[in-house]
Design a protein around this motif. Structure first.
Motif, PDB file in Angstrom:
ATOM      1  N   MET A   1       0.851  -1.197   0.000  1.00  0.00           N
ATOM      2  CA  MET A   1       0.000   0.000   0.000  1.00  0.00           C
ATOM      3  C   MET A   1       0.891   1.253   0.000  1.00  0.00           C
ATOM      4  SD  MET A   1      -3.107   0.524   2.637  1.00  0.00           S
ATOM      5  CE  MET A   1      -3.396   2.182   3.168  1.00  0.00           C
ATOM      6  N   SER A   2       0.662   2.121  -0.960  1.00  0.00           N
ATOM      7  CA  SER A   2       1.541   3.293  -1.018  1.00  0.00           C
ATOM      8  C   SER A   2       0.782   4.549  -0.577  1.00  0.00           C
ATOM      9  CB  SER A   2       2.074   3.460  -2.438  1.00  0.00           C
ATOM     10  OG  SER A   2       0.997   3.676  -3.302  1.00  0.00           O
ATOM     11  N   ILE A   3       1.530   5.625  -0.443  1.00  0.00           N
ATOM     12  CA  ILE A   3       0.936   6.874   0.045  1.00  0.00           C
ATOM     13  C   ILE A   3       0.308   7.637  -1.117  1.00  0.00           C
ATOM     14  CG2 ILE A   3       1.509   9.114   1.076  1.00  0.00           C
ATOM     15  CD1 ILE A   3       3.826   7.468   2.523  1.00  0.00           C
ATOM     16  N   ALA A   4      -0.974   7.935  -1.011  1.00  0.00           N
ATOM     17  CA  ALA A   4      -1.656   8.652  -2.077  1.00  0.00           C
ATOM     18  C   ALA A   4      -2.302   9.940  -1.584  1.00  0.00           C
ATOM     19  CB  ALA A   4      -2.719   7.754  -2.705  1.00  0.00           C
ATOM     20  N   ARG A   5      -2.468  10.063  -0.278  1.00  0.00           N
ATOM     21  CA  ARG A   5      -3.068  11.292   0.275  1.00  0.00           C
ATOM     22  C   ARG A   5      -2.582  11.473   1.706  1.00  0.00           C
ATOM     23  NH1 ARG A   5      -8.238   9.626   2.700  1.00  0.00           N
ATOM     24  NH2 ARG A   5      -7.951   7.411   2.981  1.00  0.00           N
ATOM     25  N   LEU A   6      -2.897  12.665   2.252  1.00  0.00           N
ATOM     26  CA  LEU A   6      -2.396  13.002   3.594  1.00  0.00           C
ATOM     27  C   LEU A   6      -2.755  11.959   4.643  1.00  0.00           C
ATOM     28  CD1 LEU A   6      -2.933  16.823   4.305  1.00  0.00           C
ATOM     29  CD2 LEU A   6      -0.780  15.571   4.323  1.00  0.00           C
ATOM     30  N   ALA A   7      -4.002  11.479   4.606  1.00  0.00           N
ATOM     31  CA  ALA A   7      -4.464  10.545   5.642  1.00  0.00           C
ATOM     32  C   ALA A   7      -3.604   9.286   5.702  1.00  0.00           C
ATOM     33  CB  ALA A   7      -5.922  10.184   5.385  1.00  0.00           C
ATOM     34  N   ASP A   8      -2.996   8.914   4.569  1.00  0.00           N
ATOM     35  CA  ASP A   8      -2.159   7.703   4.549  1.00  0.00           C
ATOM     36  C   ASP A   8      -0.923   7.842   5.436  1.00  0.00           C
ATOM     37  OD1 ASP A   8      -3.921   6.551   2.782  1.00  0.00           O
ATOM     38  OD2 ASP A   8      -2.807   7.183   1.003  1.00  0.00           O
ATOM     39  N   LEU A   9      -0.591   9.082   5.790  1.00  0.00           N
ATOM     40  CA  LEU A   9       0.593   9.295   6.629  1.00  0.00           C
ATOM     41  C   LEU A   9       0.369   8.821   8.063  1.00  0.00           C
ATOM     42  CD1 LEU A   9       1.799  12.810   5.440  1.00  0.00           C
ATOM     43  CD2 LEU A   9       2.540  10.575   4.679  1.00  0.00           C
ATOM     44  N   ALA A  10      -0.903   8.619   8.419  1.00  0.00           N
ATOM     45  CA  ALA A  10      -1.183   8.128   9.775  1.00  0.00           C
ATOM     46  C   ALA A  10      -1.448   6.627   9.756  1.00  0.00           C
ATOM     47  CB  ALA A  10      -2.374   8.871  10.358  1.00  0.00           C
ATOM     48  N   PRO A 253      -0.708  19.802  15.246  1.00  0.00           N
ATOM     49  CA  PRO A 253      -0.847  20.152  13.820  1.00  0.00           C
ATOM     50  C   PRO A 253      -0.965  18.953  12.879  1.00  0.00           C
ATOM     51  CG  PRO A 253       1.414  20.459  14.582  1.00  0.00           C
ATOM     52  CD  PRO A 253       0.598  20.185  15.798  1.00  0.00           C
ATOM     53  N   PHE A 254      -0.404  17.812  13.257  1.00  0.00           N
ATOM     54  CA  PHE A 254      -0.433  16.656  12.350  1.00  0.00           C
ATOM     55  C   PHE A 254      -1.873  16.134  12.229  1.00  0.00           C
ATOM     56  CE2 PHE A 254       0.634  12.017  11.554  1.00  0.00           C
ATOM     57  CZ  PHE A 254       1.073  12.213  10.261  1.00  0.00           C
ATOM     58  N   ALA A 255      -2.477  15.896  13.381  1.00  0.00           N
ATOM     59  CA  ALA A 255      -3.859  15.387  13.382  1.00  0.00           C
ATOM     60  C   ALA A 255      -4.783  16.385  12.687  1.00  0.00           C
ATOM     61  CB  ALA A 255      -4.318  15.150  14.813  1.00  0.00           C
ATOM     62  N   ARG A 256      -4.543  17.661  12.939  1.00  0.00           N
ATOM     63  CA  ARG A 256      -5.395  18.694  12.358  1.00  0.00           C
ATOM     64  C   ARG A 256      -5.288  18.708  10.826  1.00  0.00           C
ATOM     65  NH1 ARG A 256      -5.741  24.215  11.041  1.00  0.00           N
ATOM     66  NH2 ARG A 256      -7.483  25.264  12.072  1.00  0.00           N
ATOM     67  N   ALA A 257      -4.046  18.668  10.333  1.00  0.00           N
ATOM     68  CA  ALA A 257      -3.854  18.699   8.880  1.00  0.00           C
ATOM     69  C   ALA A 257      -4.522  17.482   8.221  1.00  0.00           C
ATOM     70  CB  ALA A 257      -2.360  18.716   8.551  1.00  0.00           C
ATOM     71  N   LEU A 258      -4.395  16.327   8.863  1.00  0.00           N
ATOM     72  CA  LEU A 258      -4.971  15.110   8.282  1.00  0.00           C
ATOM     73  C   LEU A 258      -6.498  15.141   8.338  1.00  0.00           C
ATOM     74  CD1 LEU A 258      -2.041  14.262   8.220  1.00  0.00           C
ATOM     75  CD2 LEU A 258      -2.704  12.038   9.145  1.00  0.00           C
ATOM     76  N   ALA A 259      -7.017  15.617   9.486  1.00  0.00           N
ATOM     77  CA  ALA A 259      -8.478  15.665   9.639  1.00  0.00           C
ATOM     78  C   ALA A 259      -9.089  16.639   8.627  1.00  0.00           C
ATOM     79  CB  ALA A 259      -8.834  16.085  11.063  1.00  0.00           C
ATOM     80  N   ASN A 260      -8.432  17.770   8.413  1.00  0.00           N
ATOM     81  CA  ASN A 260      -8.963  18.772   7.467  1.00  0.00           C
ATOM     82  C   ASN A 260      -8.525  18.508   6.036  1.00  0.00           C
ATOM     83  OD1 ASN A 260      -9.865  19.950   9.763  1.00  0.00           O
ATOM     84  ND2 ASN A 260      -8.414  21.652   9.746  1.00  0.00           N
ATOM     85  N   ASP A 261      -7.669  17.526   5.866  1.00  0.00           N
ATOM     86  CA  ASP A 261      -7.078  17.241   4.559  1.00  0.00           C
ATOM     87  C   ASP A 261      -6.478  18.518   3.952  1.00  0.00           C
ATOM     88  OD1 ASP A 261      -6.269  15.577   2.564  1.00  0.00           O
ATOM     89  OD2 ASP A 261      -8.143  15.657   1.429  1.00  0.00           O
ATOM     90  N   THR A 262      -5.732  19.235   4.776  1.00  0.00           N
ATOM     91  CA  THR A 262      -5.116  20.488   4.323  1.00  0.00           C
ATOM     92  C   THR A 262      -3.597  20.375   4.391  1.00  0.00           C
ATOM     93  OG1 THR A 262      -6.993  21.702   5.187  1.00  0.00           O
ATOM     94  CG2 THR A 262      -5.039  22.987   4.697  1.00  0.00           C
ATOM     95  N   GLY A 263      -2.990  20.487   3.236  1.00  0.00           N
ATOM     96  CA  GLY A 263      -1.541  20.387   3.135  1.00  0.00           C
ATOM     97  C   GLY A 263      -1.203  20.018   1.703  1.00  0.00           C
ATOM     98  N   THR A 264       0.076  19.938   1.405  1.00  0.00           N
ATOM     99  CA  THR A 264       0.504  19.522   0.066  1.00  0.00           C
ATOM    100  C   THR A 264       1.319  18.246   0.192  1.00  0.00           C
ATOM    101  OG1 THR A 264       0.606  21.822  -0.670  1.00  0.00           O
ATOM    102  CG2 THR A 264       1.794  20.198  -2.001  1.00  0.00           C
ATOM    103  N   VAL A 265       0.918  17.220  -0.551  1.00  0.00           N
ATOM    104  CA  VAL A 265       1.701  15.984  -0.558  1.00  0.00           C
ATOM    105  C   VAL A 265       2.433  15.876  -1.883  1.00  0.00           C
ATOM    106  CG1 VAL A 265       1.696  13.491  -0.175  1.00  0.00           C
ATOM    107  CG2 VAL A 265      -0.189  14.867   0.678  1.00  0.00           C
TER     108      VAL A 265
END
Ligand code: GLU
Length: 377
Positions: A1-10, A253-265
């Motif tokens: 399984m590879s990383i495709a979006r922010l949520a995958d980082l958790a 900030p990590f949980a927040r960015a993932l929950a809001n799906d806000t950031g650049t991957v």
């Protein structure tokens, strides 16, 4: 399984090993005092990641800013190299102590590593650092890494922890790097402009992507800015590592960015072998070779660099040294390890291999840069 979006980082399956990079502006508040409460929140997120089965390596700035305040140095300790070196020596003690104390609250053990650029540029030293990181992680520690600013001189320093974080991710076999910034991520233009759009994904740091970023570090405290973040993304990408820029200014900030799906991957676009990834991430070249269009095309197709396509040689270097390869317009094409020193390449450039024995006085090697020692940029 590879990383495709922010949520995958958790997710411990898609990202079992993370690098968290924390900049000076987030760690150090007004008056040069550490922002303990904020850091305690972030450390809580590290503990949460560990509880999910993820390992975390920290790359932490802040030594110069903390030390400058303690020593009363002007310009946050960045007025001169000597000031920065002195400030870092003082600040690093406090910085490491802070991480150690706050990680300790969660029963986690901090391990300090201070690295110089050379530690990661030299293959043997790089493997040594990689082995240390591997052992620490296996033993359950949280490595907390900074550049060894007190001994690094201007020419041999990263200067920004963004690229250091990407190189550490390579050495530490990480799946993703999270750069905590003071902005939400990469915008398609100056974020101050009303129509600026946050880019959720970037696939390949192209020239167009570089054009979107400006070099200025907005905080004035660190030395990063978006330019160094993109350079970090390039290093990560070449090593098959995802890199995310998220806003670190909030609590947790990590949980927040993932929950809001806000950031650049920045999605990794390739997976070179470990050795090539190291080579592609090297920051310093000892010289450069300018090649003609036919040669650049052959390289893009996976060929070795032959003397016949070399137009000019820049700098003085020895056999085995890293060299940049550029096309006639100056665009970087590749980097690799030279099979000859610069003086010999000067002698044989533009010639075919059947003519090279007479020019060199010995049987020529199969290429000037062999494809096994070459990474396309
Ligand atoms: N290594 C520097 C420090 O600890 C920071 C480098 C950067 O600003 O990224 O202060």
């Amino acid at each position: 399984m590879s990383i495709a979006r922010l949520a995958d980082l958790a997710n411990a399956t898609s990202a079992p090993r993370l690098v968290f990079k924390v900049g000076s502006a987030l760690l150090v508040g007004p008056g040069g005092r550490p922002r303990r409460e904020w850091l305690a929140g972030l450390v809580g997120e590290i503990a949460a990641a560990r509880a999910r089965g993820q390992q975390v390596i920290v790359v932490s700035s802040g030594a110069i800013a903390l030390g400058a305040a303690r020593l009363g140095l002007a310009k946050g300790g960045r007025g001169s190299l000597a000031d920065a070196q002195a400030a870092a020596a003082v600040g690093q003690i406090g910085l490491a102590g802070l991480w150690s104390e706050l990680l300790g609250v969660h029963g986690l053990t901090a391990a300090q590593l201070l690295l110089t650029l050379e530690d990661l540029e030299d293959r043997r030293r790089y493997l040594n650092a990689a082995a240390t990181l591997g052992r620490l992680l296996k033993a359950g520690a949280v490595p907390v890494i900074n550049e060894n600013d007190s001994v690094a001189t201007a020419e041999i320093r990263f200067g920004d922890n963004d690229r250091l974080a990407a190189r550490v991710a390579q050495a530490g076999g990480a799946d993703a790097v999270v750069l905590f910034s003071d902005v939400d991520g990469l915008y398609d233009r100056n974020p101050a402009e009303p129509d600026a759009q946050l880019l959720p994904f970037v696939e390949g740091v192209t020239e167009a992507v570089h054009a979107m970023a400006s070099g200025a570090s907005s905080s004035g405290m660190g030395s990063g800015g978006m330019t160094s973040k993109l350079q970090a993304a390039e290093i990560a990408e070449r090593a098959g590592i995802a890199l995310a820029i998220v806003n670190g200014t909030h609590s947790r900030p990590f949980a927040r960015a993932l929950a809001n799906d806000t950031g650049t991957v920045f999605l990794p676009t390739r997976k070179d072998g470990a050795r090539k990834a190291w080579l592609g991430g090297r920051q310093r070249m000892n010289g450069a070779l300018v090649v003609d269009a036919g040669c650049a095309k052959a390289l893009a197709k996976g060929g070795s660099l032959l003397a016949s396509g070399i137009l000019s040689v820049e700098g003085e270097f020895q056999r085995g040294d890293p060299v940049g390869i550029r096309d006639e317009s100056g665009k970087p094409v590749a980097q690799g390890l030279a099979e000859y020193g610069s003086a010999e390449i000067e002698r044989i450039r533009g010639t075919r291999s059947e003519d090279q024995r007479a020019l060199l006085g010995y049987a020529p090697r199969s290429a000037v840069v062999h494809r096994d020692q070459l990474v396309l940029l």
